[in-house]
Scaffold this motif. Structure first.
Motif, short mmCIF file in Angstrom:
data_model
loop_
_atom_site.label_atom_id
_atom_site.label_comp_id
_atom_site.label_asym_id
_atom_site.label_seq_id
_atom_site.Cartn_x
_atom_site.Cartn_y
_atom_site.Cartn_z
N THR A 18 33.46 61.17 -16.18
CA THR A 18 32.22 61.47 -15.47
C THR A 18 31.00 61.15 -16.32
OG1 THR A 18 33.40 63.28 -14.37
CG2 THR A 18 30.99 63.26 -14.19
N VAL A 19 31.06 61.51 -17.61
CA VAL A 19 29.96 61.24 -18.54
C VAL A 19 30.50 60.26 -19.59
CG1 VAL A 19 28.24 62.26 -20.08
CG2 VAL A 19 29.15 63.59 -18.16
N HIS A 20 30.30 58.96 -19.36
CA HIS A 20 30.93 57.94 -20.20
C HIS A 20 30.39 57.94 -21.63
CE1 HIS A 20 32.80 56.46 -16.60
NE2 HIS A 20 31.61 56.22 -16.02
N SER A 21 29.21 58.46 -21.85
CA SER A 21 28.63 58.45 -23.19
C SER A 21 29.38 59.38 -24.15
CB SER A 21 27.16 58.86 -23.13
OG SER A 21 27.02 60.16 -22.57
N LEU A 22 30.24 60.25 -23.61
CA LEU A 22 30.98 61.18 -24.45
C LEU A 22 32.32 60.62 -24.95
CD1 LEU A 22 30.45 64.52 -22.47
CD2 LEU A 22 29.23 63.74 -24.51
N VAL A 23 32.67 59.41 -24.54
CA VAL A 23 33.96 58.84 -24.91
C VAL A 23 34.16 58.78 -26.43
CG1 VAL A 23 35.36 56.74 -24.84
CG2 VAL A 23 34.23 57.55 -22.76
N PRO A 24 33.16 58.39 -27.25
CA PRO A 24 33.38 58.33 -28.70
C PRO A 24 33.70 59.69 -29.33
CG PRO A 24 31.45 57.05 -28.10
CD PRO A 24 31.83 57.84 -26.90
N TYR A 25 33.39 60.77 -28.64
CA TYR A 25 33.60 62.12 -29.19
C TYR A 25 34.80 62.82 -28.55
CZ TYR A 25 28.76 60.96 -30.26
OH TYR A 25 27.63 60.32 -30.69
N LYS A 26 35.70 62.05 -27.99
CA LYS A 26 36.82 62.63 -27.24
C LYS A 26 37.71 63.50 -28.13
CE LYS A 26 39.78 59.73 -25.58
NZ LYS A 26 40.39 58.70 -24.69
N LEU A 27 38.03 63.04 -29.34
CA LEU A 27 38.89 63.81 -30.23
C LEU A 27 38.24 65.13 -30.61
CD1 LEU A 27 41.36 64.21 -32.02
CD2 LEU A 27 40.21 62.86 -33.80
N GLU A 28 36.97 65.07 -31.00
CA GLU A 28 36.28 66.30 -31.40
C GLU A 28 36.21 67.29 -30.24
OE1 GLU A 28 35.29 63.28 -31.87
OE2 GLU A 28 35.12 63.00 -34.06
N MET A 29 35.94 66.78 -29.04
CA MET A 29 35.86 67.66 -27.88
C MET A 29 37.22 68.31 -27.59
SD MET A 29 33.51 65.27 -25.38
CE MET A 29 33.74 66.35 -23.96
N THR A 30 38.29 67.53 -27.73
CA THR A 30 39.62 68.09 -27.46
C THR A 30 39.98 69.18 -28.45
OG1 THR A 30 40.25 65.89 -26.67
CG2 THR A 30 42.02 67.47 -27.04
N LEU A 31 39.65 68.96 -29.73
CA LEU A 31 39.93 69.97 -30.74
C LEU A 31 39.14 71.25 -30.45
CD1 LEU A 31 39.95 67.80 -34.00
CD2 LEU A 31 41.92 68.72 -32.76
N VAL A 32 37.91 71.10 -29.99
CA VAL A 32 37.10 72.28 -29.65
C VAL A 32 37.72 73.03 -28.48
CG1 VAL A 32 34.88 73.04 -28.73
CG2 VAL A 32 34.95 71.37 -30.59
#
Length: 848
Positions: A170-184
């Motif tokens: 939905t928010v494509h700009s967040l793709v580079p931070y996918k790992l960090e978001m998943t860990l959170v």
């Protein structure tokens, strides 16, 4: 105020104890540790055990709560198959998807029928682990335990990564931070479960119904638009933001070629991820309202039907719209299907956002499911003595905190290894899931063979077929996914099983030892049981921690109490001895100073303890005073010697070690309040004073005879009572005559008249020579000095009555002594002997 007195003295004493404890609590502050204060702030106040209860679920609520893991797999199952099919077979892969989905549905049907039998027979929580344990035994059940534990870990990683992928779609700009978001996300789920989040109630059922409803609208809308020819198709090779589609070409491998069949099997293995979570209802069947078996069976059928509808619908729409996976996993196939079916405009875009929210919610809810299943399964396995028993303990908020920590740690590690890409994590998934299916199917087949209930042959075929098919899928996945991560599971799973076996062997050895000791006790053959109890208080320096330890030692009511100092520095030992005498402690507790020239502290303590066991036939307790400090910086300045000594003493028979902590922040006012409360209640509670606790009682051992001083010493004569246990030799002239060179057993005196210690006898007048290893200040009778001198053949005690300190009589000194041999506490000894200090380098007979 009315004073009500109880006629029962025990009840009166109990009331006084309670009153004193209440007063103590009101006057003395016991600060919580920093870790506990942080835990209380983060997790809230602790829950008491009485608040622990299991909520029983209706079929409707249970469907929403327990099926989130299974239903949510439809969000990525189709995509995992397309990743392989499109990359190998090109656009033909969209057409291969339909028959492959049909195969997945056949497996779903067979597994559902198999688990319908499981929930009817085994209505306790545990699922395939319990089935395997009851039918194949504990060792085989650990295969299921390993498979399920791995499955739970991978479920957290896959579901959390897929949920974040729904957000980044939905928010494509967040793709580079996918790992960090998943860990959170995983960290937040762990935090919530540590606070006591429970998988119960309408709140946890909502995401399942929300997702099913939203996706059903997408499927129905897509079917209607396809009927009217209005359903769009995506172009192949699109770029969305920073993401590009996987490479799709028109020419691919032949389907029936050897390599083509390999990739078909690989796609099939990926599609098996659509069936994950199917066992969740069997794991939670005990949470259903009565009757649990039939209710769980109906719920399982409804859940499988919902999953089949979603898998078929999403698969068909992805084929019709050419929704191909992207290399970074975003946007997902299901998000492309939703966008194509709902179209543009305000309504379509709003609907798309709602679908993505529903997808993320159910995936995160599915990721939360293992935070209940993993700790409970680990608790079951630990109760069976195959995992550490720490996993059976509930934490601050009644959750199995240790299991939650382990699950969080391993799932985060897996996410880092797989870079939070669902495709990279799926190979770890299918092996664990279908291994559990295999064992559950074969376990139920064996159950039907044994019990042979009505219709058992049909049920046997269902379960045996399910087990065989699952085993085939396990083998296929192990082969086609070996290089993509399956090898890691194939290596780790046997190692984990061996670890579980090793832990169980250790627990069984401990239980066997306990049974043996208990059996010997019933037979009256428990081994040596010494009536004497000797307490040794280790003293490094004289401080309040030592006084606290002496007070505690007195409360143990030992046969003998001694303070022991291991001399690593003669000056320090000398200062301690003077301070001990100056403060009057030597009159109540003797101080024993033991030489330790090689500075092997733990060995010296062990030798002292073992010497008391062997020489005095006593049970020995070693008390280790330890100062505790509130600040970490203060703790770093002090080592953990007491812990190392205690660990070493645990290996010596009949020796126990206890660490006695002393809080350095205890101020004088608190101590005074404590003393005041103690004096008020000591009569009823029988709490001894410090003086009474540290005072030795006169011994009544046989042989006690108070006599006048005997032999002269190198110093002035002192008159005092001999200590308890000393037996004065009554010798005649014939007995005391011991000319030089006389024979004592197999030993002879040398030319200087020095007799080896091993050759001395009671009532004989002898001269011995050796090194002083132990010095003890004070005895039960009052002021005295005891030294133990050793040569190469043995050792003997020297008693100096009326004196607490003699220059030169200290550990490490060489001495020659003469006197008549008596007996002290069952050992040969010399009382008030004449002594001569020898040079430290002198050998036997004064020779250098």
């Amino acid at each position: 105020m009315t004073d009500v007195q109880s006629a029962d003295p025990a009840e009166s004493s109990t009331r006084i104890e309670q009153a004193a404890a209440q007063g103590l609590a009101n006057t003395i502050s016991l600060p919580d540790r920093l870790g506990y204060r942080v835990k209380r702030v983060l997790l809230g106040p602790p829950l008491v055990t009485s608040q622990l209860h299991e909520e029983k679920l209706s079929k409707r609520v249970a469907l929403g709560v327990l099926s989130s893991d299974c239903i949510s797999s439809s969000a990525y199952g189709t995509e995992e198959m397309l990743i392989v099919l499109l990359a190998v077979f090109g656009l033909t892969g969209f057409h291969i998807l339909a028959p492959m989905t049909a195969v997945i549905l056949v497996i779903l049907t067979l597994m559902t029928l198999s688990y319908r039998e499981v929930v009817m027979v085994y209505t306790r929580a545990g699922g395939s682990y319990v089935v395997c344990r009851e039918n194949f035994g504990y060792k085989t059940a650990q295969i299921a335990a390993v498979a399920l534990l791995i499955d739970y870990i991978v479920t957290v990683a896959v579901q959390a990564a897929a949920g974040v992928a729904a957000i980044t779609s939905t928010v494509h700009s967040l793709v580079p931070y996918k790992l960090e978001m998943t860990l959170v996300v995983v960290a937040l789920l762990a935090f919530g479960n540590l606070r006591g989040i429970r998988e119960a109630g309408k709140a946890f059922a909502f995401p399942t119904y929300f997702f099913f409803g939203a996706t059903s609208i997408v499927i129905i809308t897509g079917i209607i638009r396809e009927v009217f020819g209005d359903l769009p198709k995506y172009e192949i090779g699109r770029v969305v933001g920073h993401s590009t589609q996987i490479q799709v070409h028109d020419k691919g491998y032949g389907i029936l070629s050897g390599l083509g069949i390999f990739y078909l099997l690989k796609a099939f293995a990926n599609g098996g991820s659509s069936l994950t979570g199917l066992e969740a209802i069997s794991d939670g069947v005990s949470a259903f309202k009565s009757p649990p078996g039939p209710n769980a069976r109906r719920t399982l059928g409804i859940m499988s039907s919902m999953l089949a509808f979603l898998v078929v619908g999403v698969g068909w729409l992805s084929m019709e719209t050419h929704s191909a996976p992207f290399q970074d996993g975003s946007p997902t196939v299901i998000s492309q299907v939703a966008k194509a079916a709902l179209g543009g405009g305000l309504i379509g875009h709003t609907g798309f956002i709602l679908v993505q929210i529903a997808t993320a919610l159910i995936l995160f809810t599915g990721a939360n499911t293992p935070f209940t299943g993993f700790p409970f399964l680990a608790n079951f396995v630990a109760e069976d003595s195959f995992l550490p028993r720490q996993l059976t303990r509930r934490g601050h908020r009644l959750a199995f905190s240790n299991g939650i920590f382990l699950l969080t740690l391993f799932s985060m590690a897996l996410l880092v290894i797989g870079r939070a890409k669902v495709d990279a994590l799926v190979p770890f998934y299918a092996l664990g899931v279908f291994t559990g299916f295999t064992l559950a199917g074969f376990g139920m087949a064996k159950y039907h063979t044994i019990h042979k209930q009505p219709g058992w042959k049909y049920k046997w075929w269902i379960n045996a077929s399910g087990g065989a098919l699952s085993l085939a899928i396990v083998l296929i996945t192990a082969v086609v996914k070996f290089t993509e991560g399956a090898w890691l599971v194939l290596v780790l799973a046997p190692l984990l099983w061996l670890l579980l076996m090793r832990l169980n062997q250790q627990y069984r050895d401990e239980a066997r030892s306990l049974d043996l000791i208990t059996a010997l006790g019933k037979a009256g053959r428990t081994g040596a049981n010494y009536p004497r109890h000797v307490v040794l208080v280790l003293v490094d320096r004289l401080d309040l921690a030592v006084i606290r330890a002496l007070r505690y030692a007195g409360s143990l009511r030992p046969t003998e109490l001694r303070a022991v100092h291991i001399s690593l520095d003669s000056d320090r030992a000398d200062d301690l001895q003077r301070d001990w005498i100056a403060r009057g402690l030597g009159d109540r507790v003797p101080l024993e100073i033991i030489e330790c020239p090689d500075r092997r502290l733990i060995r010296a303590v062990g030798e002292a303890a073992l010497g008391a066991v062997v020489g005095e036939s006593a049970e020995v307790t070693i008390l280790l005073p330890r100062r505790t400090f509130p600040r970490i910086s203060q703790r770093l300045l002090h080592d953990r010697t007491a812990d190392r000594i205690a660990n070493a003493m645990a290996k010596i028979p009949h020796v126990s070690a206890t660490i006695v902590p002393f809080d350095t922040t205890l101020d004088a006012q608190q101590e005074a309040e404590l003393q005041k409360l103690r004096k008020k209640s000591e009569k009823a509670m029988q709490m001894p004073t410090l003086e009474a606790a540290t005072a030795d009682k006169p011994t009544t051992e046989p042989g006690y005879e108070p006599t006048a001083p005997g032999e002269g010493t190198g110093g002035p004569s002192h008159r005092s009572a001999r200590p308890g246990g000393w037996k004065e030799p009554v010798a005649d002239a014939a007995e005391t005559a011991s000319p030089d060179g006389a024979e004592h057993g197999d030993y002879h005196a040398d030319e200087n008249g020095v007799m080896p210690i091993a050759g001395v006898k009671w009532k004989q007048r002898v001269t011995i020579e050796g090194r002083i290893k132990i010095v003890q200040v004070g005895t039960a009778a009052g002021k005295s000095l005891e030294a133990q001198v050793f040569d190469t053949t043995g050792g003997m005690r020297l008693l100096f009555f009326g004196r607490t300190r003699i220059p030169g009589i200290e550990p490490g000194s060489m001495v020659r002594v003469s006197g008549t041999v008596g007996e002290y506490k069952g050992h040969l000894a010399l009382a008030n002997p004449r002594y001569e200090l020898l040079p430290a380098e002198a050998g036997p007979g004064g020779k250098k």
